[in-house]
Write a protein that holds these residues in place. Structure first.
Motif, PDB file in Angstrom:
ATOM      1  N   GLY A 266       0.792  -1.082   0.081  1.00 35.10           N
ATOM      2  CA  GLY A 266      -0.054  -0.077  -0.004  1.00 35.10           C
ATOM      3  C   GLY A 266       0.724   1.169  -0.234  1.00 35.10           C
ATOM      4  N   ALA A 267       2.178   1.326   0.228  1.00 32.46           N
ATOM      5  CA  ALA A 267       2.952   2.282   0.097  1.00 32.46           C
ATOM      6  C   ALA A 267       2.736   3.194  -1.582  1.00 32.46           C
ATOM      7  CB  ALA A 267       4.378   1.636   0.244  1.00 32.46           C
ATOM      8  N   VAL A 268       2.728   2.443  -2.251  1.00 40.97           N
ATOM      9  CA  VAL A 268       2.326   3.124  -3.475  1.00 40.97           C
ATOM     10  C   VAL A 268       1.017   2.349  -4.268  1.00 40.97           C
ATOM     11  CG1 VAL A 268       4.692   3.377  -4.477  1.00 40.97           C
ATOM     12  CG2 VAL A 268       3.808   1.316  -4.882  1.00 40.97           C
ATOM     13  N   GLU A 269       0.529   3.252  -5.039  1.00 44.43           N
ATOM     14  CA  GLU A 269      -0.912   2.709  -5.585  1.00 44.43           C
ATOM     15  C   GLU A 269      -0.749   1.497  -6.310  1.00 44.43           C
ATOM     16  OE1 GLU A 269      -4.770   4.649  -8.107  1.00 44.43           O
ATOM     17  OE2 GLU A 269      -2.691   5.489  -8.410  1.00 44.43           O
ATOM     18  N   SER A 270       0.163   1.193  -7.263  1.00 43.71           N
ATOM     19  CA  SER A 270       0.081   0.086  -8.189  1.00 43.71           C
ATOM     20  C   SER A 270       1.588   0.028  -8.661  1.00 43.71           C
ATOM     21  CB  SER A 270      -0.830   0.269  -9.372  1.00 43.71           C
ATOM     22  OG  SER A 270      -0.532   1.222  -9.979  1.00 43.71           O
ATOM     23  N   LEU A 271       1.941  -1.223  -9.355  1.00 40.77           N
ATOM     24  CA  LEU A 271       2.957  -1.371 -10.116  1.00 40.77           C
ATOM     25  C   LEU A 271       2.928  -0.695 -11.480  1.00 40.77           C
ATOM     26  CD1 LEU A 271       3.804  -5.113  -9.130  1.00 40.77           C
ATOM     27  CD2 LEU A 271       5.063  -3.049  -8.441  1.00 40.77           C
ATOM     28  N   ASN A 272       4.232  -0.473 -12.086  1.00 42.13           N
ATOM     29  CA  ASN A 272       4.020   0.040 -13.554  1.00 42.13           C
ATOM     30  C   ASN A 272       3.507  -1.246 -14.397  1.00 42.13           C
ATOM     31  OD1 ASN A 272       6.082  -0.744 -15.971  1.00 42.13           O
ATOM     32  ND2 ASN A 272       5.745   1.421 -16.018  1.00 42.13           N
ATOM     33  N   VAL A 273       2.798  -1.115 -15.521  1.00 46.00           N
ATOM     34  CA  VAL A 273       2.198  -1.959 -16.309  1.00 46.00           C
ATOM     35  C   VAL A 273       3.100  -3.227 -16.509  1.00 46.00           C
ATOM     36  CG1 VAL A 273       2.344  -0.790 -18.347  1.00 46.00           C
ATOM     37  CG2 VAL A 273       0.470  -2.530 -17.870  1.00 46.00           C
ATOM     38  N   ALA A 274       4.258  -2.767 -17.027  1.00 48.19           N
ATOM     39  CA  ALA A 274       5.377  -3.635 -17.440  1.00 48.19           C
ATOM     40  C   ALA A 274       5.713  -4.489 -16.217  1.00 48.19           C
ATOM     41  CB  ALA A 274       6.801  -3.214 -17.983  1.00 48.19           C
ATOM     42  N   ALA A 275       5.862  -3.980 -15.150  1.00 49.09           N
ATOM     43  CA  ALA A 275       6.408  -4.609 -13.965  1.00 49.09           C
ATOM     44  C   ALA A 275       5.076  -5.594 -13.386  1.00 49.09           C
ATOM     45  CB  ALA A 275       6.598  -4.002 -12.732  1.00 49.09           C
ATOM     46  N   ALA A 276       3.957  -5.174 -13.404  1.00 51.41           N
ATOM     47  CA  ALA A 276       2.792  -5.895 -13.044  1.00 51.41           C
ATOM     48  C   ALA A 276       2.573  -7.081 -14.133  1.00 51.41           C
ATOM     49  CB  ALA A 276       1.513  -5.031 -13.257  1.00 51.41           C
ATOM     50  N   THR A 277       2.922  -6.765 -15.225  1.00 52.21           N
ATOM     51  CA  THR A 277       2.722  -7.934 -16.255  1.00 52.21           C
ATOM     52  C   THR A 277       3.826  -9.143 -15.757  1.00 52.21           C
ATOM     53  OG1 THR A 277       2.061  -6.429 -18.130  1.00 52.21           O
ATOM     54  CG2 THR A 277       3.086  -8.717 -18.774  1.00 52.21           C
ATOM     55  N   ALA A 278       4.968  -8.740 -15.373  1.00 51.06           N
ATOM     56  CA  ALA A 278       6.043  -9.975 -15.306  1.00 51.06           C
ATOM     57  C   ALA A 278       5.522 -10.675 -14.013  1.00 51.06           C
ATOM     58  CB  ALA A 278       7.192  -9.189 -14.870  1.00 51.06           C
ATOM     59  N   VAL A 279       4.851 -10.179 -13.058  1.00 50.20           N
ATOM     60  CA  VAL A 279       4.401 -10.628 -11.900  1.00 50.20           C
ATOM     61  C   VAL A 279       3.184 -11.536 -12.271  1.00 50.20           C
ATOM     62  CG1 VAL A 279       3.396 -10.611  -9.691  1.00 50.20           C
ATOM     63  CG2 VAL A 279       5.139  -9.013 -10.350  1.00 50.20           C
ATOM     64  N   PHE A 280       2.443 -11.156 -12.955  1.00 50.06           N
ATOM     65  CA  PHE A 280       1.068 -11.899 -13.431  1.00 50.06           C
ATOM     66  C   PHE A 280       1.612 -13.446 -14.349  1.00 50.06           C
ATOM     67  CE2 PHE A 280      -1.599  -8.184 -12.974  1.00 50.06           C
ATOM     68  CZ  PHE A 280      -2.547  -8.869 -11.978  1.00 50.06           C
ATOM     69  N   LEU A 281       2.463 -12.981 -15.287  1.00 45.70           N
ATOM     70  CA  LEU A 281       3.119 -14.126 -16.105  1.00 45.70           C
ATOM     71  C   LEU A 281       3.992 -15.106 -15.228  1.00 45.70           C
ATOM     72  CD1 LEU A 281       4.475 -12.044 -19.068  1.00 45.70           C
ATOM     73  CD2 LEU A 281       1.935 -13.114 -18.856  1.00 45.70           C
ATOM     74  N   ALA A 282       4.653 -14.650 -14.387  1.00 45.92           N
ATOM     75  CA  ALA A 282       5.285 -15.611 -13.504  1.00 45.92           C
ATOM     76  C   ALA A 282       4.349 -16.422 -12.658  1.00 45.92           C
ATOM     77  CB  ALA A 282       6.186 -14.764 -12.571  1.00 45.92           C
ATOM     78  N   GLN A 283       3.293 -15.895 -12.134  1.00 43.49           N
ATOM     79  CA  GLN A 283       2.294 -16.685 -11.473  1.00 43.49           C
ATOM     80  C   GLN A 283       1.623 -17.715 -12.146  1.00 43.49           C
ATOM     81  OE1 GLN A 283       2.168 -16.770  -8.244  1.00 43.49           O
ATOM     82  NE2 GLN A 283       0.486 -17.879  -7.568  1.00 43.49           N
ATOM     83  N   TRP A 284       1.248 -17.362 -13.381  1.00 46.84           N
ATOM     84  CA  TRP A 284       0.707 -18.399 -14.328  1.00 46.84           C
ATOM     85  C   TRP A 284       1.662 -19.550 -14.491  1.00 46.84           C
ATOM     86  CZ3 TRP A 284       1.655 -20.401 -18.941  1.00 46.84           C
ATOM     87  CH2 TRP A 284       0.881 -21.278 -19.512  1.00 46.84           C
ATOM     88  N   ARG A 285       3.015 -18.957 -14.797  1.00 48.05           N
ATOM     89  CA  ARG A 285       3.936 -20.094 -15.043  1.00 48.05           C
ATOM     90  C   ARG A 285       4.106 -21.169 -13.628  1.00 48.05           C
ATOM     91  NH1 ARG A 285       7.752 -20.491 -19.279  1.00 48.05           N
ATOM     92  NH2 ARG A 285       8.755 -22.409 -18.991  1.00 48.05           N
ATOM     93  N   HIS A 286       4.170 -20.436 -12.668  1.00 45.83           N
ATOM     94  CA  HIS A 286       4.297 -21.239 -11.395  1.00 45.83           C
ATOM     95  C   HIS A 286       3.388 -22.165 -11.159  1.00 45.83           C
ATOM     96  CE1 HIS A 286       5.383 -21.945  -7.244  1.00 45.83           C
ATOM     97  NE2 HIS A 286       4.072 -21.671  -6.772  1.00 45.83           N
TER      98      HIS A 286
END
Length: 287
Positions: A266-286
């Motif tokens: 909650g320290a920042v509103e959200s991640l940059n779209v490119a950083a967020a995309t990497a997180v989402f992709l990694a979770q699906w791959r996991h």
């Protein structure tokens, strides 16, 4: 003992003063025609537009995956040893290449991040959604739907992550102006050659076609979605990523089957779209 004749790439750096003068005139003319973000307004005999790629990995990836798309190479003398296979291929195929100075290369690339090489290459046209769906194998497939993403550096970073995690395609609406540019290709570090672009037509038809092919559509939202890390993800999934700043279209988010959020401090509103995309992709791959 007779001396060994210079190789083609060595000859490129052996130029008389008159030759250098003529080349400098030619370079100034070529530089004047260069456009920002790597678009080159020339067309080949097949009426296909060219792009001006730059960056070592971006250019080498084109050479590895579609060498016939290469139309011309510009490089620093210091890059000759690393690019010998490419230069030898250019000689064999009668593709022009030129050793240039640092300042000229920066102007040709419209960037200081050229990494010593620039290439004019043919643009790859997007696939249609029906053609892409028909080409898919059975089993797990991951795709990205980019809703309004417009920054070429973010797009390049998304392409790099998409290639790393095995994304099958990046889907775009018919109205999207986003395309691979010189800047995006450099940031993608070769990823632009591995992830095809798919152009969709009507939104409702696209949603219906994707669902008929077994895909679940997941809207990625800043807040209010299910926790990404505690949600079971389907094998055939399309992540829908929103634009920088504005986020996702609300109507499109509601049309999706899932709404997912990345929990944070909650320290920042959200991640940059490119950083967020990497997180989402990694979770699906996991999964």
């Amino acid at each position: 003992m007779t001396s060994k004749p210079p190789s083609p790439w060595e000859q490129a750096s052996i130029r008389t003063a008159d030759t250098r003068k003529r080349e400098n005139v030619d370079r100034r003319q070529e530089v004047a025609g260069a456009r920002d973000e790597g678009f080159v307004p020339r067309r080949d005999a097949g009426n296909k537009p060219e792009l001006r790629y730059y960056g070592l990995n971006a250019v080498q990836a084109v050479f590895a995956h579609r060498p016939d798309a290469i139309r011309k190479i510009y490089l620093l003398e210091s890059r000759i040893p690393q690019l010998q296979p490419l230069l030898a291929w250019c000689v064999k195929q009668r593709i022009g290449y030129r050793v240039v100075e640092e300042a000229d290369l920066g102007k040709l690339a419209a960037s200081s991040h050229h990494e010593g090489v620039v290439a004019d290459v043919l643009r790859v046209e997007p696939h249609s959604l029906p053609a892409w769906l028909q080409s898919l194998p059975a089993g797990p497939v991951l795709a990205l739907w980019l809703d309004g993403v417009g920054n070429p550096h973010n797009f390049g970073a998304i392409l790099r992550s998409a290639a790393h995690f095995g994304v099958s395609a990046i889907l775009q609406s018919q109205a999207s102006t986003l395309s691979v540019s010189g800047a995006a290709a450099r940031v993608a570090e070769g990823g632009a050659e591995h992830v095809p672009l798919v152009r969709m037509q009507d939104r409702e038809d696209a949603l219906a076609g994707l669902r008929a092919a077994g895909f679940t559509l997941a809207a990625t939202v800043v807040r209010g979605g299910q926790d990404l890390f505690s949600t079971a993800l389907p094998q055939r999934l399309v992540y829908v990523m929103g634009a920088e700043g504005e986020g996702m279209d609300e109507e499109l988010a509601q049309d999706c089957d899932l709404q997912l959020s990345i929990p944070g401090s909650g320290a920042v509103e959200s991640l940059n779209v490119a950083a967020a995309t990497a997180v989402f992709l990694a979770q699906w791959r996991h999964h």
